[in-house]
Enzyme design. Structure first.
Site, PDB file in Angstrom:
ATOM      1  CG  ASN A 114      -1.916   1.048   1.299  1.00 40.36           C
ATOM      2  OD1 ASN A 114      -1.911   1.931   0.442  1.00 40.36           O
ATOM      3  ND2 ASN A 114      -2.782   0.992   2.288  1.00 40.36           N
ATOM      4  NE  ARG A 139      -6.590   0.004   0.762  1.00 39.33           N
ATOM      5  CZ  ARG A 139      -7.086  -0.306   1.931  1.00 39.33           C
ATOM      6  NH1 ARG A 139      -6.365  -0.961   2.801  1.00 39.33           N
ATOM      7  NH2 ARG A 139      -8.305   0.042   2.233  1.00 39.33           N
ATOM      8  CG  HIS A 184     -13.122   2.163   3.763  1.00 42.45           C
ATOM      9  ND1 HIS A 184     -13.826   3.115   4.483  1.00 42.45           N
ATOM     10  CD2 HIS A 184     -11.821   2.376   4.043  1.00 42.45           C
ATOM     11  CE1 HIS A 184     -12.979   3.865   5.165  1.00 42.45           C
ATOM     12  NE2 HIS A 184     -11.748   3.449   4.916  1.00 42.45           N
ATOM     13  N   GLY A 214     -12.641   2.945  11.037  1.00 42.07           N
ATOM     14  CA  GLY A 214     -11.221   3.012  11.416  1.00 42.07           C
ATOM     15  C   GLY A 214     -10.861   4.479  11.533  1.00 42.07           C
ATOM     16  NE  ARG A 260     -10.353  11.412   4.721  1.00 42.71           N
ATOM     17  CZ  ARG A 260     -10.157  10.089   4.624  1.00 42.71           C
ATOM     18  NH1 ARG A 260     -11.093   9.237   5.001  1.00 42.71           N
ATOM     19  NH2 ARG A 260      -9.044   9.633   4.122  1.00 42.71           N
ATOM     20  CD  GLU A 309     -11.806  -5.402  13.144  1.00 38.45           C
ATOM     21  OE1 GLU A 309     -10.775  -5.669  13.786  1.00 38.45           O
ATOM     22  OE2 GLU A 309     -11.817  -5.249  11.910  1.00 38.45           O
ATOM     23  CD  GLU A 338      -9.176  -2.651   4.605  1.00 41.30           C
ATOM     24  OE1 GLU A 338      -8.629  -2.426   5.707  1.00 41.30           O
ATOM     25  OE2 GLU A 338      -9.598  -1.762   3.872  1.00 41.30           O
TER      26      GLU A 338
HETATM   27  P1  ADP Z   1      -6.938   2.447   9.927  1.00 38.97           P
HETATM   28  O1  ADP Z   1      -8.157   3.068   9.337  1.00 38.97           O
HETATM   29  O2  ADP Z   1      -5.768   3.359   9.969  1.00 38.97           O
HETATM   30  O3  ADP Z   1      -6.643   1.050   9.404  1.00 38.97           O
HETATM   31  P2  ADP Z   1      -7.931   1.086  12.293  1.00 38.97           P
HETATM   32  O4  ADP Z   1      -8.934   0.310  11.521  1.00 38.97           O
HETATM   33  O5  ADP Z   1      -6.832   0.345  12.969  1.00 38.97           O
HETATM   34  O6  ADP Z   1      -7.287   2.264  11.470  1.00 38.97           O
HETATM   35  O7  ADP Z   1      -8.741   1.907  13.419  1.00 38.97           O
HETATM   36  C1  ADP Z   1      -8.112   2.834  14.244  1.00 38.97           C
HETATM   37  C2  ADP Z   1      -9.139   3.342  15.242  1.00 38.97           C
HETATM   38  O8  ADP Z   1      -9.619   2.239  16.014  1.00 38.97           O
HETATM   39  C3  ADP Z   1      -8.572   4.359  16.220  1.00 38.97           C
HETATM   40  O9  ADP Z   1      -9.481   5.439  16.384  1.00 38.97           O
HETATM   41  C4  ADP Z   1      -8.489   3.557  17.493  1.00 38.97           C
HETATM   42  O10 ADP Z   1      -8.594   4.365  18.645  1.00 38.97           O
HETATM   43  C5  ADP Z   1      -9.685   2.655  17.366  1.00 38.97           C
HETATM   44  N1  ADP Z   1      -9.611   1.540  18.298  1.00 38.97           N
HETATM   45  C6  ADP Z   1      -8.734   0.515  18.310  1.00 38.97           C
HETATM   46  N2  ADP Z   1      -8.936  -0.267  19.416  1.00 38.97           N
HETATM   47  C7  ADP Z   1      -9.971   0.283  20.100  1.00 38.97           C
HETATM   48  C8  ADP Z   1     -10.649  -0.037  21.307  1.00 38.97           C
HETATM   49  N3  ADP Z   1     -10.317  -1.087  22.040  1.00 38.97           N
HETATM   50  N4  ADP Z   1     -11.667   0.761  21.696  1.00 38.97           N
HETATM   51  C9  ADP Z   1     -12.014   1.838  20.973  1.00 38.97           C
HETATM   52  N5  ADP Z   1     -11.409   2.196  19.825  1.00 38.97           N
HETATM   53  C10 ADP Z   1     -10.401   1.436  19.389  1.00 38.97           C
END
Ligand code: ADP
Length: 392
Positions: free
Chosen positions: A9, A88, A177, A206, A237, A330, A380
């Site tokens: 990526n 990607r 996405h 995310g 955003r 998740e 992904e």
């Molecule tokens: P990206 O879009 O960069 O791939 P991710 O899918 O890893 O990012 O998501 C990142 C987000 O997920 C961040 O805002 C992070 O705080 C949140 N996150 C990860 N674990 C938790 C958790 N246990 N509780 C709440 N938010 C979480």
């Protein structure tokens, strides 16, 4: 023959990568080369529970990709070159509704849609060109973030602006996405035994956030648009705002179009609302400790998401399942509970204990009645590797 596939990526100043052994579909290594082009470029590599970081003296795409492949070889994960490289690619415009083997024609088309993704597509192309120069024998496959949403009907992808803008400049909603929405929708349908006829809403939450309506495996509407700025409130955003906000801010503050675009993409969303962070964990903790702005931002995030889920339901014959994925989807029981609380009108409900555990063995978190609510971890990179394997 080796069954190794490298997934890449490429961003404007970074390259994320994962190496998969496709005989077992396992990720053997992953890493990030960052601050590329700067004096302090570095490469972090994770494999077998270890993490190493090294400085990159030369950090153009070519040198960096060659260091990545050399390192993977040095640590014994690559005996021969990877059998394919999966890229990607953020924007495929209207050209691509499926993954494709990279050719000069494919690269020309990715180049043609640069105006739609001026930061991302040039980086994706640079990665492909570097690999083609370094390792001309490794087949490359492009997997597009927009491709899954190419099945949107015109009523969902057209904006209410003069039709000529679509004809001349391809101004329309594309959605992003797609790799994630496609995977989690099919995985939810499989786990819930929904059969061929189903209506699902997927929420990928995310750093970027989007939701999609999926009917019988096909995307029929989604929240992101011409660019990833449209739709949900995200980490930095804004998501949807009144399009006249640009004019208003220009008149009141004297900001130009670049300043306002930067504000809406990089300084808004949860970061802008809280003044604290774009990271949901930090925001939840602050809200728990009584920070009112953090609580307010959470309310906005969850309400806006629920409101968009309601809008996506207009595309479904019936709502069988709502899927949560991405780092927030998740992991955040708080966000899921607040969203579902706003969606009682659809008969959605949660089982509190299952929600607290991030789901039962299938990821299901819903209560007894109504549509299912399910948590599916997105994959992904593995999906890109699978698509690459299928095409080579
Ligand atoms: P990206 O879009 O960069 O791939 P991710 O899918 O890893 O990012 O998501 C990142 C987000 O997920 C961040 O805002 C992070 O705080 C949140 N996150 C990860 N674990 C938790 C958790 N246990 N509780 C709440 N938010 C979480």
């Amino acid at each position: 023959m080796s069954q190794n596939i490298l997934v890449i990526n490429s961003g404007s100043s970074s390259i994320k990568f994962s190496l998969f052994d496709m005989t077992s579909e396992t990720e053997q290594a992953s890493g990030l080369a960052e601050r590329l082009g700067g004096d302090d470029a570095s490469l972090t590599l994770k494999y077998s529970g270890q993490k190493t970081t090294l400085d990159l003296a030369q950090s153009d795409y070519r040198s960096t990709l060659s260091v990545i492949i050399d390192k993977l070889t040095e640590i014994g994960l690559l005996e021969t070159l990877p059998m394919a490289i999966g890229h990607r690619v953020v924007h495929g415009g209207e050209y691509f509704s499926d993954p494709v083997v990279v050719s000069t024609d494919v690269m020309d088309k990715i180049r043609k849609v640069i105006p739609l993704a001026p930061l991302h597509n040039p980086a994706n192309l640079a990665g492909m060109e570097a690999i083609a120069e370094l390792y001309p024998d490794i087949p490359q496959v492009a997997v597009f973030d927009t491709a899954f949403h190419q099945t949107l009907p015109a009523k969902a992808f057209l904006y209410g602006v003069p039709y000529e803008l679509y004809e001349e400049l391809a101004v329309r909603r594309y959605g992003f996405h797609g790799i994630s929405h496609q995977y989690v929708a099919s995985e939810a349908a499989r786990r819930l035994n929904l059969g061929d006829q189903h209506g699902i809403i997927t929420a990928h939450l995310g750093n970027g956030c989007s939701a999609a309506a999926v009917v019988n495996g096909h995307s029929v509407d989604t929240t992101m648009g011409l660019t990833p700025l449209e739709g949900l409130v995200m980490g930095t955003r804004s998501g949807d705002v009144d399009p006249n906000l640009h004019q208003f801010l220009h008149a009141q503050k004297g900001w130009d179009i670049d300043q306002i675009t930067n504000l809406l993409n990089k300084e808004s969303g949860m970061l802008g609302l809280t003044g604290l962070s774009n990271d949901m964990r930090t925001i939840e903790q602050a809200a728990n400790e009584g920070n009112e702005r953090a609580q307010l931002a959470l309310d906005v995030f969850c309400f806006r998401l629920a409101r968009q889920i309601g809008a996506l339901a207009a595309s479904l014959p019936q709502l069988d399942a709502l899927v949560f994925t991405g780092g927030i989807g998740e992991n955040s029981r708080t966000v899921r509970a607040m969203v579902i609380d706003n969606l009682k009108v659809f008969g959605l409900s949660l089982n509190g204990e299952l929600n607290a555990d991030n789901g039962d063995e299938h990821g299901v978190i819903s209560g007894e009645n109504g549509p299912k609510v399910i948590v599916v971890n997105t994959k992904e990179e593995l999906m890109i590797a699978k698509e690459a394997l299928a095409l080579v």
